[in-house]
Design an enzyme around this catalytic site. Structure first.
Site, short mmCIF file in Angstrom:
data_model
loop_
_atom_site.label_atom_id
_atom_site.label_comp_id
_atom_site.label_asym_id
_atom_site.label_seq_id
_atom_site.Cartn_x
_atom_site.Cartn_y
_atom_site.Cartn_z
CE LYS A 104 -26.62 -6.14 4.21
NZ LYS A 104 -25.99 -5.35 3.12
CG ASN A 144 -8.58 1.35 -7.60
OD1 ASN A 144 -9.07 1.61 -6.50
ND2 ASN A 144 -8.41 0.12 -8.03
CB SER A 157 -11.03 -2.07 1.52
OG SER A 157 -10.13 -2.41 0.48
N GLY A 200 -16.40 4.21 1.80
CA GLY A 200 -15.67 2.96 2.04
C GLY A 200 -15.49 2.60 3.50
CB THR A 201 -14.42 4.54 6.42
OG1 THR A 201 -13.20 4.77 5.72
CG2 THR A 201 -14.10 4.31 7.89
#
Ligand code: NAD
Length: 327
Positions: free
Chosen positions: A72, A164, A204, A225-226
């Site tokens: 990829k 969020n 992020s 996310g990490t």
């Protein structure tokens, strides 16, 4: 893949051919084969190109049992959104493992979202308590909706509670919860931690968001996310006190959520288990209702190749696949 040239599977084809169930099966199986040694990821290349603020790279690998070989390529172009494009851009190239010939080009953007959601869904199906009823979401960006949808298929959740960093994104996530029939509540991070049985982190962030003291016994946390050095979503003390599972141990301690606990000497590699070991039945996974389980997802090339391989086979089976010749 095709005897008649290179198969082209577009982003639209992928959306039509691949759903969360197909991605779940592909990712569960490839995690199992990675753990048993039948499938192997190759070293990742990731570079800032010094243009357009872009991060560009390759993830590749080979799965001997499905004979899937590929790469990829793509990365992150932060200015794309202003041009109406997705910031994350990728394409999968599949090669014939017998000859090295390019056999398929598969759009990678939608597949990346569903393979990432499938990874946390597999962790929830494998590690969370079966009687989990509250799903906690930390993050509401591009991936979050895919995550919520795939998670909702794994347990009989009764509500979603979410936080969020940019609260203005939360209504979009609320719509996804509504679509899957779950009540949705905005909350603080601490409230999410105190109420949720399963928590997905998909931000992020470069600083810990979830604190050890806030997490109840029995919680399953999917840290999604990490995936880069320096990022962090969870206090390192929490990683150290949880039962930690991952896709690839070396990535977990270098670019994953465990990198900080590892650097601080709070956890060693032998305390981190490949999720595939639980899938293959060689590790029990959760052994007590009070265990705090943590899945450290770093994202591996074989996840992309597994879903791209399934999409390519489905495109062939559908009988109307486009092909091109390059000689
Ligand atoms: P996105 O840019 O669409 O969303 C980013 C999210 O992070 C938003 O919810 C945003 O509000 C939040 N955020 C931004 N700054 C923050 C801060 N300082 N503190 C806390 N939250 C903050 O990105 P996305 O496509 O949804 O991806 C989210 C994360 O998942 C990224 O870090 C990405 O690299 C990672 N990712 C991981 C995998 C994997 O395989 N594990 C795959 C794809 C993406």
């Amino acid at each position: 893949m095709s005897d008649n040239g290179i198969l082209i599977v577009t982003e639209d084809d992928c959306k039509q051919l691949m759903d969360s169930g197909a991605a779940f099966d592909a990712v569960r199986d490839i995690f199992g084969r990675m753990a048993s040694g039948e499938a192997r990821n190759f070293p990742v290349v990731r570079e800032a190109i010094g243009h357009a603020d872009a991060l560009y790279g390759f993830k590749s690998g080979f799965d001997r049992s499905s004979m899937t070989l590929g790469v990829k390529g793509g990365g992150y172009w932060p200015g794309n959104m202003a041009q109406g494009l997705t910031n994350h851009q990728s394409t999968v190239c599949l090669f014939d493992p017998d000859t090295g010939r390019l056999s398929a080009l598969v759009g990678g953007n939608y597949l990346t979202a569903i393979r990432t959601a499938a990874a946390s869904a597999v962790s929830i199906a494998t590690l969370s308590r079966e009687n989990s009823t509250v799903l906690g979401m930390i993050g509401a960006g591009h991936q979050a909706g895919f995550q919520l949808r795939a998670a909702a298929e794994q347990r009989d959740f009764e509500k979603v509670i979410a936080w969020n960093y940019h609260p203005e994104y939360l209504p979009n996530l609320g719509k996804v919860a509504e679509e899957v029939g779950l009540p949705f509540e905005a909350a603080t991070i601490e409230q999410v931690c105190v109420q949720a049985d399963v928590i997905i982190t998909i931000t992020s962030s470069f600083a810990p968001l979830l604190m050890n003291d806030w997490i109840r016994p029995g919680t399953h946390i999917a840290c999604m996310g990490t995936d880069t050095r320096g990022k962090q979503e969870v206090e390192s003390k929490l990683v150290a006190s949880a039962k930690v599972f991952t896709d690839e141990i070396d990535q977990s301690t270098s670019i994953g959520e465990a990198q900080h606990a590892f650097a601080e000497g709070l956890i060693t590699k032998d305390r981190i288990t490949p999720l595939g070991d639980v899938i293959n039945g060689t590790h029990p996974g959760r052994s007590d209702d009070d265990d705090i389980t943590l899945f450290d997802s770093t994202g591996v090339g074989l996840q992309d190749l597994a879903v791209a391989g399934v999409a390519a086979r489905k495109a062939m089976d559908a009988g109307n696949a486009q092909t091109i010749q390059i000689g």
